[in-house]
Design a protein around this motif. Structure first.
Motif, PDB file in Angstrom:
ATOM      1  N   ILE A  61       0.756  -1.383   0.144  1.00  0.00           N
ATOM      2  CA  ILE A  61       0.026  -0.106   0.029  1.00  0.00           C
ATOM      3  C   ILE A  61       1.059   1.257   0.036  1.00  0.00           C
ATOM      4  O   ILE A  61       0.566   2.124  -0.726  1.00  0.00           O
ATOM      5  CB  ILE A  61      -0.901   0.173   1.311  1.00  0.00           C
ATOM      6  CG1 ILE A  61      -1.860  -1.122   1.078  1.00  0.00           C
ATOM      7  CG2 ILE A  61      -1.680   1.362   1.339  1.00  0.00           C
ATOM      8  CD1 ILE A  61      -2.840  -0.849  -0.012  1.00  0.00           C
ATOM      9  N   ALA A  62       1.762   1.283   0.893  1.00  0.00           N
ATOM     10  CA  ALA A  62       2.859   2.621   0.863  1.00  0.00           C
ATOM     11  C   ALA A  62       3.567   2.645  -0.233  1.00  0.00           C
ATOM     12  O   ALA A  62       3.495   3.703  -0.800  1.00  0.00           O
ATOM     13  CB  ALA A  62       3.618   2.358   2.094  1.00  0.00           C
ATOM     14  N   LYS A  65       1.387   4.190  -3.038  1.00  0.00           N
ATOM     15  CA  LYS A  65       1.350   5.594  -2.838  1.00  0.00           C
ATOM     16  C   LYS A  65       2.403   6.334  -3.375  1.00  0.00           C
ATOM     17  O   LYS A  65       2.700   7.186  -3.967  1.00  0.00           O
ATOM     18  CB  LYS A  65       0.885   6.018  -1.268  1.00  0.00           C
ATOM     19  CG  LYS A  65      -0.253   5.482  -1.005  1.00  0.00           C
ATOM     20  CD  LYS A  65      -0.667   5.900   0.467  1.00  0.00           C
ATOM     21  CE  LYS A  65      -1.865   5.287   1.051  1.00  0.00           C
ATOM     22  NZ  LYS A  65      -2.111   5.517   2.607  1.00  0.00           N
ATOM     23  N   ARG A  66       3.679   5.719  -2.906  1.00  0.00           N
ATOM     24  CA  ARG A  66       5.034   6.314  -3.384  1.00  0.00           C
ATOM     25  C   ARG A  66       5.129   6.366  -4.874  1.00  0.00           C
ATOM     26  O   ARG A  66       5.643   7.461  -5.533  1.00  0.00           O
ATOM     27  CB  ARG A  66       6.092   5.664  -2.745  1.00  0.00           C
ATOM     28  CG  ARG A  66       7.633   6.128  -2.792  1.00  0.00           C
ATOM     29  CD  ARG A  66       8.627   4.869  -2.407  1.00  0.00           C
ATOM     30  NE  ARG A  66       8.591   5.331  -1.050  1.00  0.00           N
ATOM     31  CZ  ARG A  66       9.410   5.762  -0.216  1.00  0.00           C
ATOM     32  NH1 ARG A  66      10.216   6.737  -0.593  1.00  0.00           N
ATOM     33  NH2 ARG A  66       9.337   5.552   1.087  1.00  0.00           N
ATOM     34  N   LYS A  68       2.750   6.467  -7.119  1.00  0.00           N
ATOM     35  CA  LYS A  68       1.956   7.543  -7.748  1.00  0.00           C
ATOM     36  C   LYS A  68       2.667   8.921  -7.705  1.00  0.00           C
ATOM     37  O   LYS A  68       2.019   9.573  -8.437  1.00  0.00           O
ATOM     38  CB  LYS A  68       0.624   7.424  -7.034  1.00  0.00           C
ATOM     39  CG  LYS A  68      -0.227   6.226  -7.605  1.00  0.00           C
ATOM     40  CD  LYS A  68      -0.495   6.270  -9.237  1.00  0.00           C
ATOM     41  CE  LYS A  68      -1.010   4.814  -9.668  1.00  0.00           C
ATOM     42  NZ  LYS A  68      -1.180   4.948 -11.150  1.00  0.00           N
ATOM     43  N   ASN A  93      -7.826   2.940  -3.850  1.00  0.00           N
ATOM     44  CA  ASN A  93      -7.490   4.530  -3.359  1.00  0.00           C
ATOM     45  C   ASN A  93      -6.202   4.884  -2.983  1.00  0.00           C
ATOM     46  O   ASN A  93      -5.682   5.874  -2.804  1.00  0.00           O
ATOM     47  CB  ASN A  93      -8.285   4.586  -1.868  1.00  0.00           C
ATOM     48  CG  ASN A  93      -9.703   4.482  -2.066  1.00  0.00           C
ATOM     49  OD1 ASN A  93     -10.334   4.797  -3.284  1.00  0.00           O
ATOM     50  ND2 ASN A  93     -10.688   4.268  -1.151  1.00  0.00           N
ATOM     51  N   SER A  94      -5.262   3.702  -2.963  1.00  0.00           N
ATOM     52  CA  SER A  94      -3.869   3.948  -2.713  1.00  0.00           C
ATOM     53  C   SER A  94      -2.931   3.983  -3.826  1.00  0.00           C
ATOM     54  O   SER A  94      -1.891   4.298  -3.963  1.00  0.00           O
ATOM     55  CB  SER A  94      -3.236   2.783  -1.905  1.00  0.00           C
ATOM     56  OG  SER A  94      -3.791   2.522  -0.388  1.00  0.00           O
ATOM     57  N   GLY A  95      -3.673   3.679  -5.013  1.00  0.00           N
ATOM     58  CA  GLY A  95      -3.032   3.739  -6.388  1.00  0.00           C
ATOM     59  C   GLY A  95      -2.894   2.633  -7.132  1.00  0.00           C
ATOM     60  O   GLY A  95      -2.363   2.786  -8.514  1.00  0.00           O
ATOM     61  N   PRO A 163       2.695  14.305   1.130  1.00  0.00           N
ATOM     62  CA  PRO A 163       1.010  14.034   0.696  1.00  0.00           C
ATOM     63  C   PRO A 163       0.473  15.219   0.370  1.00  0.00           C
ATOM     64  O   PRO A 163       0.437  16.176   0.695  1.00  0.00           O
ATOM     65  CB  PRO A 163       0.797  13.744   2.400  1.00  0.00           C
ATOM     66  CG  PRO A 163       1.973  13.447   3.302  1.00  0.00           C
ATOM     67  CD  PRO A 163       3.116  14.298   2.594  1.00  0.00           C
ATOM     68  N   GLU A 164      -0.333  14.686  -0.752  1.00  0.00           N
ATOM     69  CA  GLU A 164      -0.916  15.687  -1.665  1.00  0.00           C
ATOM     70  C   GLU A 164       0.040  16.976  -2.371  1.00  0.00           C
ATOM     71  O   GLU A 164      -0.496  17.945  -2.664  1.00  0.00           O
ATOM     72  CB  GLU A 164      -2.339  16.418  -0.866  1.00  0.00           C
ATOM     73  CG  GLU A 164      -3.029  15.305  -0.469  1.00  0.00           C
ATOM     74  CD  GLU A 164      -4.340  15.971   0.451  1.00  0.00           C
ATOM     75  OE1 GLU A 164      -4.282  17.304   0.545  1.00  0.00           O
ATOM     76  OE2 GLU A 164      -5.342  15.132   0.763  1.00  0.00           O
TER      77      GLU A 164
END
Length: 225
Positions: A61-62, A65-66, A68, A93-95, A163-164
């Motif tokens: 999951i992490a 996100k990284r 993306k 949702n995590s990518g 983040p964001e």
């Protein structure tokens, strides 16, 4: 040839997946952890990543996100035994572009990878990316190359990883080594200067937006080389 990466800590499964995808006329690389993958290859050469969620160290999951944030062109297939609606939703949702539940059939797996390869190759041909190269301290885009200072390069990197893509004013001031006394005016001048450099290489829009009462948000898509 396409480049496919498999991040799976089960060595037998990883070897099996490599054999399956090698038949797709692609270069296939296997890693047993997120850390090994991130240090073992250049993200800009990767087209699709097939990843497990239960990895040692940084989990899938992490890692998604990284990816993306660092390399949004990469297609992500999550392959996991987690099958509940909440877990699948978290994956997307995590990518994840495609979420497959183990055990996945060979046709299903190949179909997912082929679909993402068609999408990513198409987007690579049309996308006008802004690249940040921290080795040469340059940003490059469709309109050319511009040199950035060490502080500007560090700031862009932190924007990409945040983040964001948001950073508070005090974080930006620390990265740029701006004292509290000169923080407000000097910080704004430095942001304006960086916006202009990004515009010179082809970034469109406001590029770096002010977040009222808090800080700034990077709006341009910038990828680490």
């Amino acid at each position: 040839m396409h480049n496919i990466v498999i991040v799976e800590d089960n060595s037998d499964l990883r070897a099996s997946l490599i054999d399956i995808l090698l038949s797709e006329s692609a270069n296939v690389f296997g890693f047993d952890s997120s850390e090994a993958f991130l240090t073992g290859c250049s993200l800009q050469t990767v087209d699709v990543v097939l990843l497990d969620l239960n990895l040692p160290g940084e989990d899938g999951i992490a890692l998604a996100k990284r990816l993306k944030l660092l390399a949004p062109h990469i297609g992500i297939v999550m392959l996991s035994a987690r099958s509940s609606a909440d877990e699948v939703g978290l994956g997307y949702n995590s990518g994840a572009d495609i979420y497959l539940v183990k055990p996945s059939s060979t046709p299903e797996l190949k179909g997912a990878v082929d679909a993402l390869l068609r999408r990513t190759v198409s987007s690579k041909g049309n996308e006008e990316k802004i690249m940040l190269d921290l080795r040469s301290m340059t940003i490059s885009g469709p309109d050319g190359d511009v040199t950035v200072s060490n502080a500007e390069g560090a700031l862009l990197k932190e924007f990409i990883l945040a983040p964001e893509n948001r950073l508070a004013k005090n974080e930006i001031a620390q990265i740029l080594c701006i004292s509290d006394d000169a923080k407000s005016g000097t910080l704004e001048v430095r942001i304006v200067r960086l916006r202009k450099k990004l515009a010179l290489v082809g970034a469109n829009g406001k590029i770096i937006n002010a977040v009222r009462g808090w800080g700034y948000q990077l709006a341009a898509t910038i990828v680490l080389a």
